[in-house]
Design a protein around this motif. Structure first.
Motif, PDB file in Angstrom:
ATOM      1  N   THR A   1       0.832  -1.210   0.000  1.00  0.00           N
ATOM      2  CA  THR A   1       0.000   0.000   0.000  1.00  0.00           C
ATOM      3  C   THR A   1       0.865   1.257   0.000  1.00  0.00           C
ATOM      4  N   VAL A   2       1.895   1.255   0.836  1.00  0.00           N
ATOM      5  CA  VAL A   2       2.801   2.406   0.899  1.00  0.00           C
ATOM      6  C   VAL A   2       3.577   2.542  -0.397  1.00  0.00           C
ATOM      7  N   ASN A   3       4.033   1.401  -0.944  1.00  0.00           N
ATOM      8  CA  ASN A   3       4.795   1.425  -2.193  1.00  0.00           C
ATOM      9  C   ASN A   3       3.964   2.011  -3.331  1.00  0.00           C
ATOM     10  N   ASP A   4       2.674   1.666  -3.373  1.00  0.00           N
ATOM     11  CA  ASP A   4       1.800   2.188  -4.430  1.00  0.00           C
ATOM     12  C   ASP A   4       1.624   3.699  -4.320  1.00  0.00           C
ATOM     13  N   THR A   5       1.469   4.189  -3.103  1.00  0.00           N
ATOM     14  CA  THR A   5       1.316   5.646  -2.928  1.00  0.00           C
ATOM     15  C   THR A   5       2.603   6.388  -3.268  1.00  0.00           C
ATOM     16  N   VAL A   6       3.750   5.774  -2.951  1.00  0.00           N
ATOM     17  CA  VAL A   6       5.034   6.381  -3.306  1.00  0.00           C
ATOM     18  C   VAL A   6       5.175   6.450  -4.829  1.00  0.00           C
ATOM     19  N   ASN A   7       4.770   5.399  -5.525  1.00  0.00           N
ATOM     20  CA  ASN A   7       4.821   5.397  -6.990  1.00  0.00           C
ATOM     21  C   ASN A   7       3.938   6.490  -7.573  1.00  0.00           C
ATOM     22  N   GLN A   8       2.764   6.700  -6.984  1.00  0.00           N
ATOM     23  CA  GLN A   8       1.861   7.747  -7.466  1.00  0.00           C
ATOM     24  C   GLN A   8       2.468   9.133  -7.247  1.00  0.00           C
ATOM     25  N   ALA A   9       3.008   9.356  -6.049  1.00  0.00           N
ATOM     26  CA  ALA A   9       3.632  10.648  -5.759  1.00  0.00           C
ATOM     27  C   ALA A   9       4.858  10.873  -6.636  1.00  0.00           C
ATOM     28  N   MET A  10       5.610   9.814  -6.871  1.00  0.00           N
ATOM     29  CA  MET A  10       6.807   9.908  -7.712  1.00  0.00           C
ATOM     30  C   MET A  10       6.437  10.226  -9.154  1.00  0.00           C
ATOM     31  N   ALA A  11       5.334   9.667  -9.646  1.00  0.00           N
ATOM     32  CA  ALA A  11       4.890   9.939 -11.013  1.00  0.00           C
ATOM     33  C   ALA A  11       4.531  11.415 -11.182  1.00  0.00           C
ATOM     34  N   VAL A  12       3.881  11.991 -10.171  1.00  0.00           N
ATOM     35  CA  VAL A  12       3.547  13.421 -10.214  1.00  0.00           C
ATOM     36  C   VAL A  12       4.815  14.265 -10.208  1.00  0.00           C
ATOM     37  N   SER A  13       5.788  13.876  -9.381  1.00  0.00           N
ATOM     38  CA  SER A  13       7.048  14.614  -9.303  1.00  0.00           C
ATOM     39  C   SER A  13       7.808  14.559 -10.624  1.00  0.00           C
ATOM     40  N   ILE A  14       7.810  13.391 -11.261  1.00  0.00           N
ATOM     41  CA  ILE A  14       8.495  13.232 -12.556  1.00  0.00           C
ATOM     42  C   ILE A  14       7.834  14.109 -13.613  1.00  0.00           C
ATOM     43  N   ALA A  15       6.494  14.118 -13.620  1.00  0.00           N
ATOM     44  CA  ALA A  15       5.770  14.955 -14.586  1.00  0.00           C
ATOM     45  C   ALA A  15       6.071  16.431 -14.357  1.00  0.00           C
ATOM     46  N   SER A  16       6.172  16.825 -13.096  1.00  0.00           N
ATOM     47  CA  SER A  16       6.479  18.220 -12.773  1.00  0.00           C
ATOM     48  C   SER A  16       7.875  18.600 -13.254  1.00  0.00           C
ATOM     49  N   MET A  17       8.855  17.719 -13.034  1.00  0.00           N
ATOM     50  CA  MET A  17      10.222  17.996 -13.473  1.00  0.00           C
ATOM     51  C   MET A  17      10.299  18.143 -14.984  1.00  0.00           C
ATOM     52  N   ARG A  18       9.604  17.278 -15.696  1.00  0.00           N
ATOM     53  CA  ARG A  18       9.622  17.359 -17.159  1.00  0.00           C
ATOM     54  C   ARG A  18       8.949  18.635 -17.651  1.00  0.00           C
ATOM     55  N   ALA A  19       7.873  19.023 -16.986  1.00  0.00           N
ATOM     56  CA  ALA A  19       7.194  20.267 -17.372  1.00  0.00           C
ATOM     57  C   ALA A  19       8.093  21.471 -17.114  1.00  0.00           C
ATOM     58  N   LEU A  20       8.776  21.482 -15.981  1.00  0.00           N
ATOM     59  CA  LEU A  20       9.662  22.597 -15.644  1.00  0.00           C
ATOM     60  C   LEU A  20      10.854  22.657 -16.597  1.00  0.00           C
ATOM     61  N   LYS A  21      11.385  21.503 -16.967  1.00  0.00           N
ATOM     62  CA  LYS A  21      12.488  21.478 -17.937  1.00  0.00           C
ATOM     63  C   LYS A  21      12.027  22.016 -19.285  1.00  0.00           C
ATOM     64  N   GLY A  22      10.782  21.713 -19.645  1.00  0.00           N
ATOM     65  CA  GLY A  22      10.238  22.264 -20.886  1.00  0.00           C
ATOM     66  C   GLY A  22      10.104  23.771 -20.820  1.00  0.00           C
ATOM     67  N   GLN A  23       9.710  24.285 -19.670  1.00  0.00           N
ATOM     68  CA  GLN A  23       9.612  25.734 -19.495  1.00  0.00           C
ATOM     69  C   GLN A  23      10.981  26.396 -19.603  1.00  0.00           C
ATOM     70  N   VAL A  24      12.005  25.749 -19.062  1.00  0.00           N
ATOM     71  CA  VAL A  24      13.364  26.296 -19.152  1.00  0.00           C
ATOM     72  C   VAL A  24      13.790  26.406 -20.613  1.00  0.00           C
ATOM     73  N   LYS A  25      13.486  25.382 -21.411  1.00  0.00           N
ATOM     74  CA  LYS A  25      13.853  25.403 -22.832  1.00  0.00           C
ATOM     75  C   LYS A  25      13.141  26.541 -23.564  1.00  0.00           C
TER      76      LYS A  25
END
Length: 363
Positions: free
Chosen positions: A197-221
């Motif tokens: 259960t904890v592992n699944d929630t960590v994966n969900q939070a990590m997916a949001v963080s990854i999407a945020s990083m990619r969006a921010l990198k796109g903004q930098v470009k």
């Protein structure tokens, strides 16, 4: 013969047309449509010649050919170059500054998001997070966390398949992908396990963080491209320094503006906050001192980033950085980089002041 006087409203209209400011242009042509029927306040204009500033209310004096005078606004930024032929628009610096400061804010958000991802990585795969040879927020680490649902899946992965995966996601950056795969798998085996259960929630939070990083990198470009386009209309010589690039040069110039506002390179350093407090009592003087907390944080950031890039490309700055790095045992990189940035300030001031290119040292 007295030089021709030109109405300041004409100047504003030229600026509005050249920069596509439709709102200002409309207000200039239809003053009754402005707020309370009043135009925006005209900036105070100064005519500076021979060190004597003469204010010209509502008007400015065109400079005669051959005259050494420079017309400046209230902040000291030149409006008319010598000879009255070129119009130096202060809005150019402001437009560039808007972009470079926006980029600074995005980079700060990206840094915070990377730290957040590193925290999630520690929860999901503590062994990888603690391994100094594995970068926490590299493209390969992110791809591994997306591909493998649990740490057990990663620990039990086939070595050949894992090696091929790392080679593909790393785009050939790893000198020995097989050794890297073995290190990753060993780190996964040494990690503690989370409940499902904890592992699944960590994966969900990590997916949001990854999407945020990619969006921010796109903004930098996007911002980098806009900065480079805006920077083309501002003549400068900083890009002649190896490794500094257009973006860092733009960040520095956007904050400095007209270099003639500063009397010396020390003034620029103080403005950027690249000066140190002296800790002294009697004959004792502390070996370690801290930088002042005041100063322009945007200028300080771009100078530090530029110094970090230049020291990799220029032999003189590399030698200086290495020398300062070896002088102490604590905060080596941070101290050496700050001192290298301080050295860069002296170079930036001289190149902009003299309007000349940088000549790298031989060897």
């Amino acid at each position: 013969m007295e030089a021709e006087r030109v109405d300041a409203g004409v100047v504003l209209k030229v600026l509005a047309e050249s920069h596509g400011d439709d709102k200002l242009l409309f207000l200039l042509e239809h003053p009754a449509q402005g707020e309370h029927g009043v135009l925006p306040p005209v900036p105070a204009l100064h005519f500076q010649q021979g060190g004597v500033a003469q204010q010209v209310d509502g008007r400015f004096k065109q400079v005669d050919a051959g005259c050494s005078g420079v017309l400046r606004d209230g902040k000291g930024i030149p409006l008319v170059a010598a000879g009255g032929l070129a119009l130096e628009v202060p809005y150019r610096y402001k437009a560039l500054q808007t972009l470079t400061r926006a980029r600074f804010d995005v980079i700060q958000n990206l840094t915070r998001e990377k730290q957040r991802f590193a925290n999630y990585l520690f929860l999901k795969c503590s062994g990888m997070a603690q391994d100094k040879d594995i970068q926490n927020t590299s493209a390969t680490t992110i791809a591994l966390m997306e591909h493998f649902e649990t740490v057990d899946d990663l620990a039990n992965a086939d070595l050949e398949e894992l090696t091929a995966f790392i080679t593909e996601t790393g785009r050939g950056k790893f000198a020995d992908p097989d050794a890297t795969a073995k290190a990753v798998r060993a780190a996964a085996k040494g990690s503690y396990r989370l409940p499902k259960t904890v592992n699944d929630t960590v994966n969900q939070a990590m997916a949001v963080s990854i999407a945020s990083m990619r969006a921010l990198k796109g903004q930098v470009k996007v911002l980098d491209k806009a900065i480079e386009q805006q920077f083309e209309i501002i003549p400068n010589t900083l890009t002649s320094i190896p490794g500094i690039g257009k973006v860092y040069s733009a960040g520095i110039i956007a904050e400095i503006g007209d270099i003639h506002r500063f009397d010396s390179q020390a003034s620029v350093a103080k403005y950027a906050g690249l000066v140190w407090n002296r800790s002294q009592s009697g004959d004792f003087e502390a070996e370690h001192s801290r930088m002042i907390k005041s100063g322009n944080r945007y200028l300080r950031y771009y100078l530090l980033e530029a110094a970090n890039s230049v020291r990799r490309c220029d032999s003189e700055f590399r030698r200086y950085y290495d020398l300062k790095f070896k002088e102490v045992n604590k905060y080596q990189h941070k101290r050496a980089l700050a001192l290298t940035a301080r050295k860069l300030v002296r170079l930036v001031f001289r190149l902009l002041k003299d309007n000349r290119l940088y000549i790298p040292p031989e060897g």
